[in-house]
Design a protein around this motif. Structure first.
Motif, short mmCIF file in Angstrom:
data_model
loop_
_atom_site.label_atom_id
_atom_site.label_comp_id
_atom_site.label_asym_id
_atom_site.label_seq_id
_atom_site.Cartn_x
_atom_site.Cartn_y
_atom_site.Cartn_z
N LEU A 1 0.83 -1.21 0.00
CA LEU A 1 0.00 0.00 0.00
C LEU A 1 0.87 1.26 0.00
CD1 LEU A 1 -2.85 -0.80 2.54
CD2 LEU A 1 -3.17 -0.01 0.19
N VAL A 2 1.91 1.23 0.85
CA VAL A 2 2.80 2.40 0.94
C VAL A 2 3.34 2.76 -0.45
CG1 VAL A 2 5.09 3.08 1.78
CG2 VAL A 2 3.39 2.15 3.38
N GLU A 3 3.67 1.74 -1.24
CA GLU A 3 4.15 1.99 -2.60
C GLU A 3 3.02 2.49 -3.50
OE1 GLU A 3 7.16 2.12 -3.77
OE2 GLU A 3 7.73 1.72 -1.69
N ALA A 4 1.84 1.88 -3.32
CA ALA A 4 0.73 2.13 -4.25
C ALA A 4 0.09 3.51 -4.07
CB ALA A 4 -0.33 1.04 -4.09
N VAL A 5 0.24 4.11 -2.87
CA VAL A 5 -0.51 5.35 -2.60
C VAL A 5 0.29 6.63 -2.89
CG1 VAL A 5 -1.90 4.22 -0.80
CG2 VAL A 5 0.17 5.46 -0.13
N ARG A 6 1.54 6.48 -3.34
CA ARG A 6 2.43 7.64 -3.42
C ARG A 6 1.85 8.83 -4.17
NH1 ARG A 6 6.53 6.78 -0.59
NH2 ARG A 6 7.48 4.71 -0.41
N ASP A 7 1.10 8.57 -5.24
CA ASP A 7 0.61 9.73 -6.00
C ASP A 7 -0.92 9.80 -6.05
OD1 ASP A 7 0.09 7.58 -7.55
OD2 ASP A 7 0.98 8.38 -9.40
N ILE B 1 -0.99 6.46 5.27
CA ILE B 1 -1.51 7.82 5.01
C ILE B 1 -0.35 8.80 4.84
CG2 ILE B 1 -2.81 9.71 6.11
CD1 ILE B 1 -4.64 7.43 7.30
N GLU B 2 0.69 8.62 5.66
CA GLU B 2 1.82 9.56 5.55
C GLU B 2 2.65 9.32 4.30
OE1 GLU B 2 3.75 9.59 9.38
OE2 GLU B 2 2.16 10.89 10.19
N ALA B 3 2.47 8.17 3.66
CA ALA B 3 3.21 7.89 2.42
C ALA B 3 2.50 8.48 1.20
CB ALA B 3 3.36 6.37 2.24
N ALA B 4 1.38 9.18 1.45
CA ALA B 4 0.57 9.67 0.33
C ALA B 4 0.45 11.19 0.39
CB ALA B 4 -0.82 9.03 0.39
N PRO B 5 1.49 11.92 -0.07
CA PRO B 5 1.49 13.37 0.11
C PRO B 5 0.35 14.08 -0.65
CG PRO B 5 3.32 12.67 -1.29
CD PRO B 5 2.70 11.42 -0.74
N GLU B 6 -0.18 13.44 -1.68
CA GLU B 6 -1.22 14.12 -2.46
C GLU B 6 -2.63 13.71 -2.05
OE1 GLU B 6 -0.55 14.96 -6.55
OE2 GLU B 6 1.39 13.96 -6.51
N LEU B 7 -2.69 12.83 -1.04
CA LEU B 7 -3.99 12.30 -0.65
C LEU B 7 -4.92 13.40 -0.13
CD1 LEU B 7 -5.58 9.64 -0.32
CD2 LEU B 7 -4.64 9.46 2.00
#
Ligand code: NAD
Length: 542
Positions: free
Chosen positions: A47-53, A70-76
């Motif tokens: 998930l950490v990889e998949a949520v990056r953008d 959640i913290e791995a997804a800066p554009e979320l």
């Protein structure tokens, strides 16, 4: 990266669906020009990889959206839960980052209510045992004498969304329906369902032929049907639970069935799911167990998928948040700035709701110091959400004012330039009906960590997290020592103690706030309450 404050165009929007969702959702997204990616069954690392953008994540209950994800997804910008409970989403982490979390609180209501009715009818008439016999080649109705529903009393515990559906359907089955829900407004229109008399819990239990549970699982409702309450149920009664495991003492229920005090039970939910093979309720003819399938109908799954897709599209493309559990009528820059105070405000609300014996009916919220420059309404709303969440599921910043009105809770706000030597201060007073009971909490934020700095007239430094044991006791040697021994013997470590003498109560009275590493068992709390010199011992969970 698109600047966080700019609305997205359909072409630049990236949505990841992480759990199995009715295909109807893709249809709704497609109509708005959105093309989500579906990747189910990802573990945390994947998930950490998949949520990056990604800008939006959609889950049901399987995927855990942890702080790390959640913290791995800066554009979320938004997380959508197709369903009600958001316990698989770290909403604090999302709030801190200004990410809106939304759910679909009503899509499952009818379907779950209908399952409760199905369980009620089945447990009354041994439907499941009859079917099992026929499958096994036995055509016999011996021992399958059931009970008629017509004219029987059904006690509905929790008259929220699902409880009301069940009550209305049961009246159609010609049952006499009574209810218990202490959080409904004592001031207003009486029962929320015409024809349903509201009773105290003990009276409901003692007089109902059937009891059905529709309350959320909260600290205040855990073990609601305890051994003692089960013992008070009408002899021969039957129990239905399509709400949550953990509400019922399952071992005590098995004993009551063994001893013939109750005639049957039908449960869609258990404290531990799936149950172990030797669970005392598994494999009995007088118990029906279904695998937490309350929300499993085509209609409900279709509805929650369509609802969440519409809500996410509205939010990403138009900035409108429906059914947000953490979100704002404030812009995301302000939310980021005040996020620690938002978390503090919810904790203050949760604390006050648990500290107060009766339901809170009035909240006075004052923002002081630098915070006074911020509109107090959003923080007051957060306090209210903290209070209401102690008695109700799915409370969010959109529906909290409505629920408060329904329950007769008034919220007053104020600004105060003076923060008493703190940079900012949030002060909240909660009162019960007619001001019979009233408590005050002041809190601030050190760094980004929320702190209570005053409770009633005691100044302290309390981290509002975990279990806190509150005591009122006589200020003489040995009382605290005995509490410490009782906790120590139960293996519960005291992390921090705040003690003081409340000004109003005189020098021989003291108040204590003990931050505990773990929750003490109920019998240890009882023993503490019985210590000579203890006037009150109350556990608050934050
Ligand atoms: P809701 O928030 O609309 O209603 C809950 C009601 O319980 C509220 O009116 C509240 O005042 C009342 N309540 C709280 N504490 C109480 C207490 N101590 N005694 C009596 N009443 C109390 O929730 P809902 O949508 O109706 O959901 C009810 C339950 O059903 C929840 O536990 C939910 O998790 C569960 N649920 C189960 C399934 C399933 O698959 N079996 C599906 C959906 C919901």
């Amino acid at each position: 990266m698109v600047p966080p404050n700019r609305k997205l165009t359909p072409g630049e929007t990236r949505i990841l669906i992480c759990d199995e969702l009715s295909p109807a959702a893709l249809g709704v997204f497609g109509e708005r020009g959105l093309e989500p990616v579906v990747r189910t069954g990802l573990d945390e690392d994947a998930l950490v990889e998949a949520v990056r953008d990604v800008h939006a994540l959609v889950v049901r209950s399987a995927t855990k959206l942890t702080r790390r994800v959640i913290e791995a997804a800066p554009e979320l910008r938004v997380i959508g839960r197709a369903g009600v409970g958001v316990d698989n989403v770290d909403t604090s982490a999302a709030t801190e980052r200004g990410v809106v979390v939304m759910n679909t609180p009503t899509g499952n209501t009818t379907t779950t209510g209908e399952l409760a009715i199905a369980l009620l009818v089945s447990v009354a008439r041994h439907v499941v045992t009859g079917d099992r016999r026929v499958r096994a080649g036995t055509w016999s109705k011996k021992g399958l004498l059931g009970a008629e529903l017509t004219g029987k009393r059904l006690g509905v515990i929790g008259l929220g969304r699902i409880g009301r559906v069940v009550a209305e359907r049961a009246m159609g089955l010609k049952m006499e329906v009574v209810g218990h829900d202490p959080y409904l407004s004592a001031t207003g229109a009486g029962s929320p369902v015409n024809g349903v008399e509201l009773l105290e819990l003990d009276e409901l239990l003692a007089t109902s032929d059937f009891v059905t549970l529709h309350v959320p699982l909260l600290d205040s409702t855990r073990n609601l049907l305890s051994e003692d309450r089960i013992a008070r149920m009408k002899p021969g009664a039957r129990l239905v639970n399509a709400a949550r495991g953990g509400l019922v003492d399952e071992a005590a229920l098995a004993r009551a069935l063994d001893e013939g005090r109750l005639a049957g039970a039908a449960l869609d939910v258990l404290a531990e799911e799936p149950p172990s093979a030797d669970h005392p309720l598994v494999g009995r003819d007088d118990v029906i167990l279904t695998p937490h399938m309350g929300a499993s109908s085509h209609e409900a799954q279709h509805r929650v998928a369509v609802d969440i897709a519409k809500q996410i599209a509205d939010f990403l493309l138009e900035g409108v948040a429906h059914n947000s559990v953490n979100a704002p009528a404030v812009d995301s820059d302000t939310l980021r700035r005040i996020a620690p105070y938002v978390i503090l405000a919810e904790k203050v609300g949760a604390f006050l709701a648990q500290r107060t014996k009766g339901p809170v009916r009035k909240l006075e919220v004052t923002v002081g110091g630098e915070l006074a420059g911020t509109d107090p309404d959003y923080l007051a709303l957060s306090v209210l959400v903290g209070v209401l969440n102690q008695s109700e599921l799915g409370v969010n910043r959109v529906n909290a004012p409505l629920i408060a009105k329904d329950r007769g809770v008034r919220v007053l706000t104020n600004r105060d330039g003076d923060a008493h030597s703190y940079a900012s201060l949030l002060k909240v007073r909660a009162s019960t009906q007619g001001g019979e009971e009233s408590h005050l909490v002041s809190g601030t934020v050190f760094g980004r960590a929320p702190r209570f700095v005053r409770v009633d007239d005691l100044h302290l430094d309390l981290a509002p997290e975990g279990c806190i044991l509150i005591t009122r006791h006589s200020d003489r040697p040995g009382v605290m020592g005995r509490i410490g021994t009782l906790l120590g013997d139960a293996g519960v470590n005291i992390r921090r103690v705040e003690l003081g003498t409340p000004e109003k109560e005189g020098a021989d009275h003291a108040a204590g706030f003990l931050s505990l590493d773990a929750e003490p068992p109920a019998e240890v709390l009882d023993a503490i309450a019985r210590v000579d010199g203890i006037e009150e011992a109350r556990l608050v969970r934050l």
